[in-house]
Design an enzyme around this catalytic site. Structure first.
Site, PDB file in Angstrom:
ATOM      1  N   HIS A 229       1.505   4.273   7.388  1.00  0.00           N
ATOM      2  CA  HIS A 229       1.547   4.938   6.081  1.00  0.00           C
ATOM      3  C   HIS A 229       2.182   6.330   6.199  1.00  0.00           C
ATOM      4  CE1 HIS A 229      -1.515   1.770   5.407  1.00  0.00           C
ATOM      5  NE2 HIS A 229      -0.840   1.671   4.285  1.00  0.00           N
TER       6      HIS A 229
ATOM      7  N   ASP B 142      -0.676   7.214  10.164  1.00  0.00           N
ATOM      8  CA  ASP B 142      -1.490   6.303  10.972  1.00  0.00           C
ATOM      9  C   ASP B 142      -0.607   5.255  11.650  1.00  0.00           C
ATOM     10  OD1 ASP B 142      -0.705   4.721   8.897  1.00  0.00           O
ATOM     11  OD2 ASP B 142      -2.709   4.115   8.262  1.00  0.00           O
TER      12      ASP B 142
ATOM     13  N   SER C 149       0.810  -1.221   0.000  1.00  0.00           N
ATOM     14  CA  SER C 149       0.000   0.000   0.000  1.00  0.00           C
ATOM     15  C   SER C 149       0.843   1.270   0.000  1.00  0.00           C
ATOM     16  CB  SER C 149      -0.936   0.020   1.214  1.00  0.00           C
ATOM     17  OG  SER C 149      -0.191  -0.080   2.412  1.00  0.00           O
TER      18      SER C 149
END
Lengths: 237, 237
Positions: free
Chosen positions: B190, B187, B11
Protein backbone atom coordinates in the site's frame (compact mmCIF):
# COMPACT_ATOMS: atom_id res chain seq x y z
CA UNK A 1 -27.20 2.95 -5.52
CA UNK A 2 -25.09 4.18 -2.64
CA UNK A 3 -26.60 6.88 -0.48
CA UNK A 4 -25.04 10.33 -0.76
CA UNK A 5 -23.95 13.03 1.64
CA UNK A 6 -23.62 16.45 0.01
CA UNK A 7 -21.26 19.05 1.45
CA UNK A 8 -22.68 22.51 0.63
CA UNK A 9 -20.71 25.54 1.73
CA UNK A 10 -18.00 28.09 1.08
CA UNK A 11 -14.22 27.75 0.77
CA UNK A 12 -13.99 25.74 3.99
CA UNK A 13 -16.11 23.16 2.19
CA UNK A 14 -14.48 23.62 -1.25
CA UNK A 15 -11.05 22.98 0.33
CA UNK A 16 -12.27 20.04 2.40
CA UNK A 17 -10.56 17.45 0.18
CA UNK A 18 -7.08 18.85 0.80
CA UNK A 19 -4.59 16.64 2.69
CA UNK A 20 -6.37 15.69 5.90
CA UNK A 21 -9.43 17.73 4.93
CA UNK A 22 -12.72 17.03 6.68
CA UNK A 23 -14.52 16.15 3.43
CA UNK A 24 -11.84 13.71 2.31
CA UNK A 25 -11.84 12.18 5.80
CA UNK A 26 -15.61 11.73 5.58
CA UNK A 27 -15.26 10.07 2.16
CA UNK A 28 -12.54 7.82 3.61
CA UNK A 29 -14.60 6.99 6.69
CA UNK A 30 -17.63 6.09 4.55
CA UNK A 31 -15.54 4.62 1.71
CA UNK A 32 -17.71 1.53 1.17
CA UNK A 33 -21.03 2.95 2.29
CA UNK A 34 -21.71 6.53 1.15
CA UNK A 35 -20.74 8.83 -1.71
CA UNK A 36 -19.57 12.16 -0.34
CA UNK A 37 -20.36 14.85 -2.91
CA UNK A 38 -18.49 18.16 -2.81
CA UNK A 39 -20.44 21.34 -3.42
CA UNK A 40 -18.17 24.01 -1.95
CA UNK A 41 -18.00 27.50 -3.46
CA UNK A 42 -15.17 29.71 -2.24
CA UNK A 43 -16.20 33.16 -1.14
CA UNK A 44 -19.93 32.46 -1.24
CA UNK A 45 -22.30 33.70 1.44
CA UNK A 46 -25.87 32.57 2.13
CA UNK A 47 -27.31 35.21 -0.21
CA UNK A 48 -25.35 33.83 -3.15
CA UNK A 49 -26.01 30.28 -1.99
CA UNK A 50 -29.73 30.91 -2.35
CA UNK A 51 -29.18 32.29 -5.85
CA UNK A 52 -27.58 29.00 -6.95
CA UNK A 53 -29.30 26.40 -4.79
CA UNK A 54 -31.64 25.20 -7.56
CA UNK A 55 -28.62 24.47 -9.76
CA UNK A 56 -26.61 22.88 -6.96
CA UNK A 57 -29.47 20.56 -6.03
CA UNK A 58 -31.43 19.72 -9.18
CA UNK A 59 -34.81 18.09 -8.74
CA UNK A 60 -33.45 14.73 -9.85
CA UNK A 61 -30.43 14.19 -7.60
CA UNK A 62 -27.40 12.32 -8.84
CA UNK A 63 -28.35 9.26 -6.85
CA UNK A 64 -31.90 9.40 -8.24
CA UNK A 65 -33.37 9.64 -4.74
CA UNK A 66 -33.01 11.80 -1.68
CA UNK A 67 -29.52 12.37 -0.31
CA UNK A 68 -28.93 10.84 3.09
CA UNK A 69 -27.68 14.16 4.42
CA UNK A 70 -26.55 17.63 3.39
CA UNK A 71 -24.09 19.69 5.43
CA UNK A 72 -24.73 23.44 5.19
CA UNK A 73 -21.61 25.33 6.20
CA UNK A 74 -21.96 29.06 5.52
CA UNK A 75 -21.40 32.17 7.57
CA UNK A 76 -17.67 32.85 7.41
CA UNK A 77 -18.26 35.23 4.47
CA UNK A 78 -21.61 36.57 5.63
CA UNK A 79 -19.76 37.66 8.80
CA UNK A 80 -17.28 39.87 6.91
CA UNK A 81 -17.65 43.33 8.43
CA UNK A 82 -19.73 45.74 6.31
CA UNK A 83 -17.20 48.56 6.58
CA UNK A 84 -13.98 46.67 5.90
CA UNK A 85 -12.14 45.43 2.80
CA UNK A 86 -14.33 42.34 2.14
CA UNK A 87 -17.61 44.19 2.61
CA UNK A 88 -19.03 42.88 -0.68
CA UNK A 89 -19.36 39.42 0.91
CA UNK A 90 -21.14 40.72 4.02
CA UNK A 91 -24.72 39.68 4.71
CA UNK A 92 -26.54 41.28 7.67
CA UNK A 93 -27.12 38.81 10.49
CA UNK A 94 -30.92 38.91 10.32
CA UNK A 95 -30.74 38.13 6.60
CA UNK A 96 -28.17 35.38 7.28
CA UNK A 97 -30.66 33.75 9.66
CA UNK A 98 -33.46 34.09 7.13
CA UNK A 99 -31.25 32.70 4.36
CA UNK A 100 -30.26 29.68 6.45
CA UNK A 101 -33.94 29.05 7.13
CA UNK A 102 -34.62 29.29 3.39
CA UNK A 103 -31.80 26.86 2.58
CA UNK A 104 -33.10 24.34 5.12
CA UNK A 105 -36.68 24.78 3.85
CA UNK A 106 -35.59 24.30 0.25
CA UNK A 107 -33.77 21.06 1.08
CA UNK A 108 -36.54 19.71 3.32
CA UNK A 109 -39.19 20.54 0.72
CA UNK A 110 -37.17 18.82 -2.02
CA UNK A 111 -36.25 15.81 0.14
CA UNK A 112 -38.28 15.51 3.37
CA UNK A 113 -36.20 12.55 4.60
CA UNK A 114 -32.80 14.18 4.08
CA UNK A 115 -30.90 15.17 7.21
CA UNK A 116 -29.78 18.80 7.02
CA UNK A 117 -26.78 19.38 9.28
CA UNK A 118 -25.86 23.00 9.87
CA UNK A 119 -22.26 23.91 10.70
CA UNK A 120 -21.43 27.28 12.22
CA UNK A 121 -18.59 29.43 10.90
CA UNK A 122 -15.27 28.76 12.64
CA UNK A 123 -13.68 31.22 15.05
CA UNK A 124 -11.50 33.98 13.60
CA UNK A 125 -7.94 34.82 14.53
CA UNK A 126 -7.74 38.51 13.68
CA UNK A 127 -3.94 38.62 13.69
CA UNK A 128 -3.89 35.68 11.30
CA UNK A 129 -6.27 37.53 9.02
CA UNK A 130 -4.08 40.65 8.99
CA UNK A 131 -1.01 38.57 8.13
CA UNK A 132 -2.82 36.80 5.25
CA UNK A 133 -4.99 39.31 3.36
CA UNK A 134 -7.11 37.99 0.48
CA UNK A 135 -7.65 41.45 -1.03
CA UNK A 136 -5.98 44.83 -0.68
CA UNK A 137 -6.50 46.10 2.85
CA UNK A 138 -5.45 49.76 3.00
CA UNK A 139 -7.21 50.29 6.37
CA UNK A 140 -5.01 47.67 8.00
CA UNK A 141 -7.99 46.38 10.00
CA UNK A 142 -9.15 42.74 9.90
CA UNK A 143 -12.09 42.18 7.53
CA UNK A 144 -13.46 39.54 9.92
CA UNK A 145 -13.52 39.51 13.72
CA UNK A 146 -14.05 36.64 16.11
CA UNK A 147 -16.83 38.56 17.81
CA UNK A 148 -18.78 38.90 14.55
CA UNK A 149 -18.15 35.26 13.61
CA UNK A 150 -19.46 34.31 17.06
CA UNK A 151 -22.67 36.23 16.55
CA UNK A 152 -23.24 34.45 13.20
CA UNK A 153 -22.36 31.12 14.83
CA UNK A 154 -24.97 31.76 17.50
CA UNK A 155 -27.50 32.70 14.83
CA UNK A 156 -26.74 29.41 13.04
CA UNK A 157 -27.25 27.43 16.25
CA UNK A 158 -30.53 29.31 16.77
CA UNK A 159 -31.73 28.43 13.26
CA UNK A 160 -30.97 24.75 13.88
CA UNK A 161 -33.00 24.94 17.09
CA UNK A 162 -35.88 26.68 15.32
CA UNK A 163 -35.85 24.01 12.59
CA UNK A 164 -35.44 21.16 15.06
CA UNK A 165 -32.34 19.98 13.22
CA UNK A 166 -28.79 19.16 14.27
CA UNK A 167 -25.88 21.59 14.29
CA UNK A 168 -22.13 21.47 14.74
CA UNK A 169 -21.02 24.57 16.64
CA UNK A 170 -17.45 24.63 15.43
CA UNK A 171 -16.97 28.23 16.59
CA UNK A 172 -17.41 27.18 20.21
CA UNK A 173 -15.79 23.76 19.89
CA UNK A 174 -12.54 25.06 18.40
CA UNK A 175 -12.08 27.67 21.08
CA UNK A 176 -11.85 24.87 23.65
CA UNK A 177 -8.57 23.85 21.99
CA UNK A 178 -5.49 25.31 23.60
CA UNK A 179 -3.75 27.76 21.23
CA UNK A 180 -6.65 27.34 18.74
CA UNK A 181 -5.65 30.29 16.51
CA UNK A 182 -2.46 28.47 15.53
CA UNK A 183 -3.54 24.86 16.05
CA UNK A 184 -6.85 25.04 14.17
CA UNK A 185 -6.47 27.88 11.66
CA UNK A 186 -3.93 28.33 8.86
CA UNK A 187 -4.63 31.99 8.01
CA UNK A 188 -6.97 33.11 10.74
CA UNK A 189 -10.01 31.63 8.95
CA UNK A 190 -9.26 28.44 6.99
CA UNK A 191 -8.53 25.15 8.70
CA UNK A 192 -5.28 23.36 9.43
CA UNK A 193 -5.21 19.56 9.43
CA UNK A 194 -6.03 19.72 13.16
CA UNK A 195 -8.91 22.07 12.50
CA UNK A 196 -10.17 19.81 9.73
CA UNK A 197 -9.95 16.83 12.06
CA UNK A 198 -12.20 18.56 14.58
CA UNK A 199 -14.83 19.30 11.93
CA UNK A 200 -14.62 15.71 10.67
CA UNK A 201 -15.02 14.23 14.16
CA UNK A 202 -17.89 16.55 15.05
CA UNK A 203 -19.73 15.81 11.81
CA UNK A 204 -19.28 12.05 12.24
CA UNK A 205 -20.49 12.27 15.85
CA UNK A 206 -23.56 14.32 14.92
CA UNK A 207 -24.42 12.04 11.99
CA UNK A 208 -24.12 9.06 14.33
CA UNK A 209 -26.56 10.70 16.77
CA UNK A 210 -28.97 10.99 13.86
CA UNK A 211 -28.61 7.31 13.01
CA UNK A 212 -26.12 7.66 10.17
CA UNK A 213 -23.04 5.57 10.97
CA UNK A 214 -20.96 2.67 9.73
CA UNK A 215 -23.02 0.42 12.00
CA UNK A 216 -26.30 1.33 10.30
CA UNK A 217 -25.19 1.69 6.68
CA UNK A 218 -25.02 -1.13 4.16
CA UNK A 219 -21.55 -2.05 2.93
CA UNK A 220 -21.37 -1.94 -0.86
CA UNK A 221 -20.53 -5.49 -2.05
CA UNK A 222 -19.02 -8.30 0.04
CA UNK A 223 -16.25 -7.31 2.41
CA UNK A 224 -12.99 -9.24 1.94
CA UNK A 225 -13.39 -10.67 5.46
CA UNK A 226 -16.70 -12.26 4.40
CA UNK A 227 -15.29 -13.93 1.30
CA UNK A 228 -14.72 -17.66 1.77
CA UNK A 229 -11.09 -18.36 0.76
CA UNK A 230 -12.14 -21.87 -0.27
CA UNK A 231 -14.92 -20.67 -2.56
CA UNK A 232 -14.61 -16.92 -3.19
CA UNK A 233 -17.14 -16.74 -6.04
CA UNK A 234 -19.89 -18.03 -3.74
CA UNK A 235 -19.97 -14.56 -2.16
CA UNK A 236 -20.93 -12.99 -5.47
CA UNK A 237 -23.70 -15.34 -6.53
CA UNK B 1 -24.68 18.08 -13.85
CA UNK B 2 -20.99 17.88 -13.14
CA UNK B 3 -19.04 15.24 -15.04
CA UNK B 4 -17.81 12.30 -13.03
CA UNK B 5 -14.58 10.35 -12.75
CA UNK B 6 -15.02 6.90 -11.21
CA UNK B 7 -12.15 5.21 -9.40
CA UNK B 8 -12.60 1.42 -9.74
CA UNK B 9 -10.09 -0.82 -8.07
CA UNK B 10 -8.90 -2.70 -5.00
CA UNK B 11 -7.68 -1.49 -1.61
CA UNK B 12 -5.26 0.98 -3.19
CA UNK B 13 -8.35 2.66 -4.60
CA UNK B 14 -10.57 2.08 -1.54
CA UNK B 15 -7.92 3.78 0.66
CA UNK B 16 -7.33 6.61 -1.80
CA UNK B 17 -9.21 9.17 0.32
CA UNK B 18 -6.87 8.78 3.29
CA UNK B 19 -4.71 11.79 4.26
CA UNK B 20 -2.88 12.76 1.09
CA UNK B 21 -4.51 9.90 -0.83
CA UNK B 22 -4.52 10.03 -4.62
CA UNK B 23 -8.33 9.94 -4.84
CA UNK B 24 -8.79 12.76 -2.34
CA UNK B 25 -6.12 14.75 -4.18
CA UNK B 26 -7.98 14.24 -7.45
CA UNK B 27 -11.24 15.38 -5.83
CA UNK B 28 -9.40 18.43 -4.45
CA UNK B 29 -7.75 19.18 -7.80
CA UNK B 30 -11.12 18.99 -9.60
CA UNK B 31 -13.10 20.47 -6.69
CA UNK B 32 -15.23 22.82 -8.82
CA UNK B 33 -15.28 20.81 -12.03
CA UNK B 34 -15.67 17.04 -11.56
CA UNK B 35 -17.22 14.63 -9.05
CA UNK B 36 -14.71 11.95 -8.14
CA UNK B 37 -16.63 8.79 -7.24
CA UNK B 38 -14.94 6.10 -5.15
CA UNK B 39 -15.51 2.48 -6.09
CA UNK B 40 -12.62 0.71 -4.37
CA UNK B 41 -13.02 -2.83 -3.01
CA UNK B 42 -10.23 -4.08 -0.75
CA UNK B 43 -8.85 -7.47 -1.64
CA UNK B 44 -10.66 -7.72 -4.97
CA UNK B 45 -8.99 -9.08 -8.08
CA UNK B 46 -10.17 -8.76 -11.70
CA UNK B 47 -12.16 -12.01 -11.47
CA UNK B 48 -14.24 -10.66 -8.63
CA UNK B 49 -14.38 -7.23 -10.28
CA UNK B 50 -16.09 -8.81 -13.29
CA UNK B 51 -18.59 -10.52 -10.98
CA UNK B 52 -19.70 -7.15 -9.57
CA UNK B 53 -19.15 -4.74 -12.46
CA UNK B 54 -22.85 -4.59 -13.41
CA UNK B 55 -23.70 -3.50 -9.89
CA UNK B 56 -20.80 -1.05 -9.64
CA UNK B 57 -21.75 0.62 -12.93
CA UNK B 58 -25.52 0.44 -13.31
CA UNK B 59 -26.94 1.27 -16.73
CA UNK B 60 -28.16 4.64 -15.55
CA UNK B 61 -25.07 6.23 -14.03
CA UNK B 62 -25.35 8.58 -11.08
CA UNK B 63 -24.77 11.58 -13.28
CA UNK B 64 -27.42 10.36 -15.73
CA UNK B 65 -24.93 10.31 -18.58
CA UNK B 66 -21.57 8.79 -19.36
CA UNK B 67 -18.77 9.31 -16.85
CA UNK B 68 -15.92 11.45 -18.12
CA UNK B 69 -13.42 8.77 -17.11
CA UNK B 70 -13.00 5.56 -15.13
CA UNK B 71 -9.69 4.51 -13.61
CA UNK B 72 -9.25 0.73 -13.49
CA UNK B 73 -6.59 -0.16 -10.93
CA UNK B 74 -6.42 -3.93 -10.36
CA UNK B 75 -3.63 -6.46 -10.34
CA UNK B 76 -2.05 -6.23 -6.90
CA UNK B 77 -4.28 -9.08 -5.72
CA UNK B 78 -4.33 -11.03 -8.97
CA UNK B 79 -0.53 -11.13 -8.64
CA UNK B 80 -0.61 -12.93 -5.27
CA UNK B 81 1.42 -16.11 -5.76
CA UNK B 82 -0.73 -19.25 -6.25
CA UNK B 83 1.26 -21.28 -3.73
CA UNK B 84 1.55 -18.79 -0.88
CA UNK B 85 -0.70 -17.62 1.96
CA UNK B 86 -2.96 -15.29 -0.12
CA UNK B 87 -3.45 -17.79 -2.94
CA UNK B 88 -7.25 -17.39 -2.87
CA UNK B 89 -6.84 -13.92 -4.39
CA UNK B 90 -4.54 -15.13 -7.19
CA UNK B 91 -5.67 -14.91 -10.80
CA UNK B 92 -3.45 -16.42 -13.51
CA UNK B 93 -1.83 -13.78 -15.67
CA UNK B 94 -3.52 -14.84 -18.91
CA UNK B 95 -6.91 -14.61 -17.17
CA UNK B 96 -5.90 -11.22 -15.65
CA UNK B 97 -5.27 -9.91 -19.16
CA UNK B 98 -8.57 -11.30 -20.42
CA UNK B 99 -10.40 -9.87 -17.43
CA UNK B 100 -8.91 -6.41 -17.95
CA UNK B 101 -10.00 -6.61 -21.59
CA UNK B 102 -13.50 -7.57 -20.44
CA UNK B 103 -13.63 -4.68 -17.96
CA UNK B 104 -12.56 -2.19 -20.64
CA UNK B 105 -15.05 -3.69 -23.12
CA UNK B 106 -17.87 -3.51 -20.60
CA UNK B 107 -17.19 0.15 -19.88
CA UNK B 108 -16.70 1.13 -23.54
CA UNK B 109 -19.88 -0.70 -24.53
CA UNK B 110 -21.85 1.01 -21.77
CA UNK B 111 -20.32 4.44 -22.40
CA UNK B 112 -18.41 4.71 -25.70
CA UNK B 113 -17.20 8.25 -24.92
CA UNK B 114 -15.84 7.46 -21.45
CA UNK B 115 -12.06 7.44 -21.08
CA UNK B 116 -10.88 4.21 -19.47
CA UNK B 117 -7.52 4.74 -17.78
CA UNK B 118 -5.72 1.58 -16.70
CA UNK B 119 -3.27 1.72 -13.78
CA UNK B 120 -0.77 -1.08 -13.23
CA UNK B 121 -0.22 -2.63 -9.82
CA UNK B 122 2.52 -0.91 -7.80
CA UNK B 123 5.90 -2.53 -7.15
CA UNK B 124 6.21 -4.86 -4.17
CA UNK B 125 8.72 -4.65 -1.34
CA UNK B 126 8.94 -8.25 -0.21
CA UNK B 127 10.58 -7.42 3.13
CA UNK B 128 7.80 -4.97 3.82
CA UNK B 129 5.24 -7.66 3.06
CA UNK B 130 6.89 -10.11 5.46
CA UNK B 131 6.91 -7.50 8.23
CA UNK B 132 3.20 -6.70 7.70
CA UNK B 133 1.27 -9.91 7.05
CA UNK B 134 -2.47 -9.61 6.32
CA UNK B 135 -3.16 -13.29 7.06
CA UNK B 136 -1.33 -16.08 8.88
CA UNK B 137 1.85 -16.86 6.99
CA UNK B 138 3.31 -20.10 8.39
CA UNK B 139 5.63 -20.53 5.38
CA UNK B 140 7.36 -17.24 6.15
CA UNK B 141 7.55 -16.41 2.44
CA UNK B 142 6.08 -13.23 0.92
CA UNK B 143 2.66 -13.77 -0.66
CA UNK B 144 3.53 -11.22 -3.36
CA UNK B 145 6.84 -10.62 -5.14
CA UNK B 146 8.00 -7.64 -7.14
CA UNK B 147 8.79 -9.89 -10.07
CA UNK B 148 5.23 -11.20 -10.23
CA UNK B 149 3.77 -7.69 -9.81
CA UNK B 150 6.03 -6.59 -12.66
CA UNK B 151 4.69 -9.30 -14.96
CA UNK B 152 1.10 -8.24 -14.19
CA UNK B 153 2.07 -4.59 -14.67
CA UNK B 154 3.48 -5.42 -18.10
CA UNK B 155 0.31 -7.35 -18.94
CA UNK B 156 -1.74 -4.30 -17.94
CA UNK B 157 0.37 -2.03 -20.16
CA UNK B 158 -0.09 -4.54 -23.00
CA UNK B 159 -3.87 -4.54 -22.56
CA UNK B 160 -3.91 -0.73 -22.73
CA UNK B 161 -1.90 -0.93 -25.96
CA UNK B 162 -4.22 -3.56 -27.41
CA UNK B 163 -7.26 -1.42 -26.53
CA UNK B 164 -5.63 1.79 -27.74
CA UNK B 165 -6.24 3.39 -24.34
CA UNK B 166 -4.02 5.21 -21.85
CA UNK B 167 -2.21 3.59 -18.95
CA UNK B 168 -0.29 4.70 -15.87
CA UNK B 169 2.59 2.28 -15.32
CA UNK B 170 3.05 2.92 -11.62
CA UNK B 171 5.15 -0.25 -11.19
CA UNK B 172 7.88 1.22 -13.40
CA UNK B 173 7.43 4.85 -12.34
CA UNK B 174 7.79 4.17 -8.62
CA UNK B 175 10.97 2.19 -9.04
CA UNK B 176 12.63 5.32 -10.45
CA UNK B 177 12.30 6.85 -6.97
CA UNK B 178 15.35 6.44 -4.79
CA UNK B 179 14.59 4.16 -1.81
CA UNK B 180 11.11 3.49 -3.28
CA UNK B 181 10.28 0.56 -0.92
CA UNK B 182 10.31 2.93 2.03
CA UNK B 183 9.44 6.21 0.31
CA UNK B 184 6.45 4.94 -1.70
CA UNK B 185 5.11 1.93 0.22
CA UNK B 186 3.82 1.69 3.79
CA UNK B 187 3.68 -2.11 4.12
CA UNK B 188 5.38 -3.35 0.99
CA UNK B 189 2.18 -2.94 -1.07
CA UNK B 190 0.00 0.00 0.00
CA UNK B 191 0.99 3.60 -0.65
CA UNK B 192 2.54 6.21 1.61
CA UNK B 193 1.64 9.88 1.09
CA UNK B 194 4.61 10.09 -1.31
CA UNK B 195 3.41 7.02 -3.18
CA UNK B 196 -0.10 8.45 -3.35
CA UNK B 197 1.31 11.73 -4.69
CA UNK B 198 3.00 9.90 -7.56
CA UNK B 199 -0.24 8.15 -8.53
CA UNK B 200 -2.13 11.44 -8.31
CA UNK B 201 0.39 13.29 -10.47
CA UNK B 202 0.55 10.50 -13.05
CA UNK B 203 -3.24 10.26 -13.30
CA UNK B 204 -3.61 14.04 -13.67
CA UNK B 205 -0.89 14.09 -16.35
CA UNK B 206 -2.47 11.22 -18.30
CA UNK B 207 -5.96 12.76 -18.06
CA UNK B 208 -4.51 16.04 -19.32
CA UNK B 209 -2.99 14.25 -22.33
CA UNK B 210 -6.47 12.92 -23.06
CA UNK B 211 -7.95 16.41 -22.92
CA UNK B 212 -9.32 16.26 -19.38
CA UNK B 213 -7.86 19.13 -17.36
CA UNK B 214 -8.80 22.23 -15.42
CA UNK B 215 -8.21 24.22 -18.60
CA UNK B 216 -10.85 22.29 -20.56
CA UNK B 217 -13.48 21.66 -17.88
CA UNK B 218 -16.29 24.03 -17.00
CA UNK B 219 -16.15 25.57 -13.53
CA UNK B 220 -19.38 24.92 -11.62
CA UNK B 221 -20.94 28.35 -10.88
CA UNK B 222 -19.19 31.73 -10.94
CA UNK B 223 -15.71 31.81 -9.44
CA UNK B 224 -15.22 34.39 -6.69
CA UNK B 225 -12.66 36.21 -8.86
CA UNK B 226 -15.36 36.74 -11.51
CA UNK B 227 -17.89 38.21 -9.11
CA UNK B 228 -18.15 42.01 -9.39
CA UNK B 229 -17.69 43.40 -5.86
CA UNK B 230 -19.89 46.36 -6.83
CA UNK B 231 -22.77 44.17 -8.05
CA UNK B 232 -22.28 40.57 -6.91
CA UNK B 233 -25.77 39.36 -7.79
CA UNK B 234 -25.22 40.25 -11.46
CA UNK B 235 -23.02 37.17 -11.72
CA UNK B 236 -25.94 34.90 -10.81
CA UNK B 237 -28.60 36.33 -13.09
Amino acid sequence: MRPEIYLFGDSITEASFCDGGWGASLAHHFSRTVDVVLRGYSGYNTRWALEVIEKVFPEVSRGGGAPLAVTVFFGANDACLPNRCSAFQHVPIHEYKQNLHSIVSFLKKRWPTTLVLLITPPPIDEEGRLRNPYVENPMGLPERTNEAAGAYAKACVDVAGECGGPVVDIWTKMQHISDWPRVCLSDGLHLTQSGNKIVFEEVVARLREEGISLETLLVDLPHIAEIDPNDPLKSFS
